[in-house]
Design an enzyme around this catalytic site. Sequence first.
Site, short mmCIF file in Angstrom:
data_model
loop_
_atom_site.label_atom_id
_atom_site.label_comp_id
_atom_site.label_asym_id
_atom_site.label_seq_id
_atom_site.Cartn_x
_atom_site.Cartn_y
_atom_site.Cartn_z
CG HIS A 269 -1.76 1.09 0.92
ND1 HIS A 269 -2.01 1.34 -0.03
CD2 HIS A 269 -3.09 0.92 1.63
CE1 HIS A 269 -3.29 2.89 0.55
NE2 HIS A 269 -4.02 2.45 1.41
CG HIS A 308 -2.65 3.01 -10.11
ND1 HIS A 308 -3.86 3.29 -9.95
CD2 HIS A 308 -2.57 3.48 -9.52
CE1 HIS A 308 -4.36 3.91 -8.39
NE2 HIS A 308 -3.15 3.68 -8.07
CG ASP A 364 4.10 5.71 -4.74
OD1 ASP A 364 4.06 6.08 -4.07
OD2 ASP A 364 3.42 4.45 -4.62
#
Length: 432
Positions: A269, A308, A364
């Site tokens: 996560h 994603h 990220d």
Amino acid sequence: MTENQSLTVRDNRTGEEYELDITDGTVRAGDIGKIGKTDDDPGLAVYDPAFTNTASTRSAVTYIDGEKGILEYRGYPIEQLAEHSTFLEVAYLLIHGELPTKEQHDEWVHEITFHTFVHENLKSLMQGFRYDAHPMGMLLSSVGALSTFYPEARAISDPDIRHEQIVRMIAKMPTLGAWAFRHAQGKPYVYPDNNLSYTENFLSMLFKMSEQEYNPDPRLSKALEVLFILHADHEQNCSTNAVRSVGSSQVDPYSAVTSGIAALYGPLHGGANEAVLKMLRRIGTVDKIPEFIEGVKNGDEKLMGFGHRVYKNFDPRATIIKKAVDDVFEVTGVSPLLEIAQELERIALEDDYFVSRKLYPNVDFYSGLIYEALQFPPEMFTVLFAIPRTAGWLAQWIELVDDKEQKIARPKQIYTGDRQLDFVPAAERWAK
Ligand code: CMC
């Protein structure tokens, strides 16, 4: 689209047909449960490990369209919020559902600013951790402990009490996060400075030493503000689902949010930006990139920070972060890893392997580089995620508490174990 919003299902076991209403693109699991239901049979259930195709709630907090790369909080595009708003205004928007008037804004900022201090006993509790304690473990324990300082928080249906806990939690998260960081460094904890903005105060509690007043470079506090806005909510992800599931037991909000922090602690996560940094370091120099890309295409490696589950064209947060990278590096000096990241991105966006699989940089890919430039060790990255996400968790928690359709969360299972075995006492079993 036809008028008839229903689904006809024929149960081939019995030949019976059922008509299920379709509402908002979903059928009710309860209606499916009526299929084949008899006195001896509980009816058909839906098997969906990891809830990949199950809507657990109606929500008006965050909208995502993964195909089009859209992210909106309460209907406002993330790009506009990141450019023109502040984290505290966004937190107000998430929690209250609309933007504040000037009076509401000023009161909200005042309330949050004056609840940043924590009880001294909580400080002692944090000081009791080992010198090398992971800051995320410290954060989740301290937020859990807050419930013991505010036992009135259990009155979750009282709007005034609820409001007070929300203010406390948003206010105290930076204090607890910064203290967890200082602890690992063996440095004294820095108390909040109520003359500073939310992100300036956080930077002060992180980095202040002997100076009278700590005034961070405005480009750094602005970059942090943008990162906080981008991470404030992301609809029904693992940690939000944890907060909702635990919150459905009607526990106090500190305990519910603690479960969200625990979920975020997991590497699947909150940990991808740290993995990106490790990957960039491992590649080391730009000339090693083609070899690395070949490894990815052969399935030996993953290009961390790419791809994603929801965003399949681009992650709108990644586009915004790229702008923040420039601002931060203007202050801190450019990281040698940036060149590798940019070259990786350039190659991947042209290479058919990535294009055909719809793999684009996600939030990220660059956030770890910014955090590192701001001198955060990788263990702090998830703490930096948990602080702003608290606003989203709380907005989702209020929605849950007020939702008359919700009950205590209790999924079904498909039992795969033995049945009706005869128990033989230990003495008899072992005697054989
Ligand atoms: N590098 C190389 N190949 C990839 C990658 C990647 N990062 N991501 C997916 N693929 C490939 C995958 O091997 C598969 O190929 P094939 O069809 O040949 O088997 C195809 O692309 C589809 O992948 P998937 O596993 O079905 O995609 P998913 O939606 O289940 O996974 C993901 C999404 C984020 C877990 C995955 O893309 C990934 O592991 N990315 C790297 C880790 C990362 O950056 N995570 C952060 C996500 S953003 C966090 C947030 O929103 O807060």
